[in-house]
Each structure stands twice: as C-alpha cells, then as structure tokens.
Write an enzyme that holds these catalytic residues in place. Sequence first.
Site: not given
Length: 179
Positions: A133, A161-162, A165, A171, A173
């Site tokens: 994704g 998760h998406e 964003h 993320h 990191w």
Amino acid sequence: VTIDPVTGKKTILYVMPVVWHVIHNDGPENISKATIDNEILKLNQDYQLLNPDAGNVHAAFASIQADVQVEFRLARLDPDGNCTEGITRTKNVATYAMNENAKFINGARSWNRNGRYYLNIWMGSSIESGAGGYAFYPGNVPMNQDGIVLRAGQLGNTVTHEVGHWLNLPHMWGSTNEP
C-alpha cells in the site's frame, strides 16, 4: 479515553467519511462489503485505542499511545449529496498493477469535490511497485489524487499504517522506506 458523563459514550471529535474504490477484474480482489466493514472496524479500533493488542505496545511508546478521537465511517453521502454505501466497484485490468492512474478510472475517481472531503481508498489486486500500500503526506498531491492505494491481499495493519501516512505520520526512522 474521554467519556461523555451524560450519554456514557466516547468522545468523537471528527467523523471522517471513507469511500472505498474496489478496482477488480471479477477476482478475489473484489472483496465483500463485510470485509470492508471489518477493515473500517479495525481502523477505528486502532485509532481509538480500542484494539485488543493495545496493551502490547513497547514500553518506550506506552506514554504516547492515544485515542485520537476520530471515527472512520463509510460515506453516507456522495459528493452530489446522494445516499451511498461508500463503496464503488469498477471492473478494470488496472487492478493488476495499481498506481496513480487508478485514481482516474471512470467510476473510481476521487470523491473530493463540491465542498465534500473524503478518505479515498483505491484497492486492487496488486500495486505496480510491489508495495502492499502507499499514501502521500497531506498537501503533496492534488485533491483528486489524495488518498491511499492498497493491495487487496494485504489489508489489516496495512490500512492503519497507510492512514497514518495520510494523516502526516512518518515512519519512526523518517520519511523513507529504508529503516
């Protein structure tokens, strides 16, 4: 979690209407409404801190986990004000290599217009890049491309998760796919 003392219900500050664009070729990527409903349920559990595994968060992050008081809900009105179930189904071979072009297929175009704003989710059999994704941070694409692209075989945590964003969360990191 904030509970209204009168009604006893959780506080929801914002309801985000979702339109789920299923791009399929009559294969297993043409998921059922029940599957989509389940994905919306999981999304709400994760963003409202109601997920069953919330207690398993790493101790370093325990103090910052939160209920963001947002409810994701399949859209009930389309951009023209007509009643809808918040799901479009479009038969197109683009399902086998989803990319930004999927957002311009007749029947699966973004619903962000006429003063209405939605979380658009485009889902197909596979994504051209091989990803499960992807989403862009807010303001990085025109409104008619704003949303998430998903591979049907990789739902669940990938949706959460998406959406992160899409809500401007990088993320841990940083803003790359290289941890």
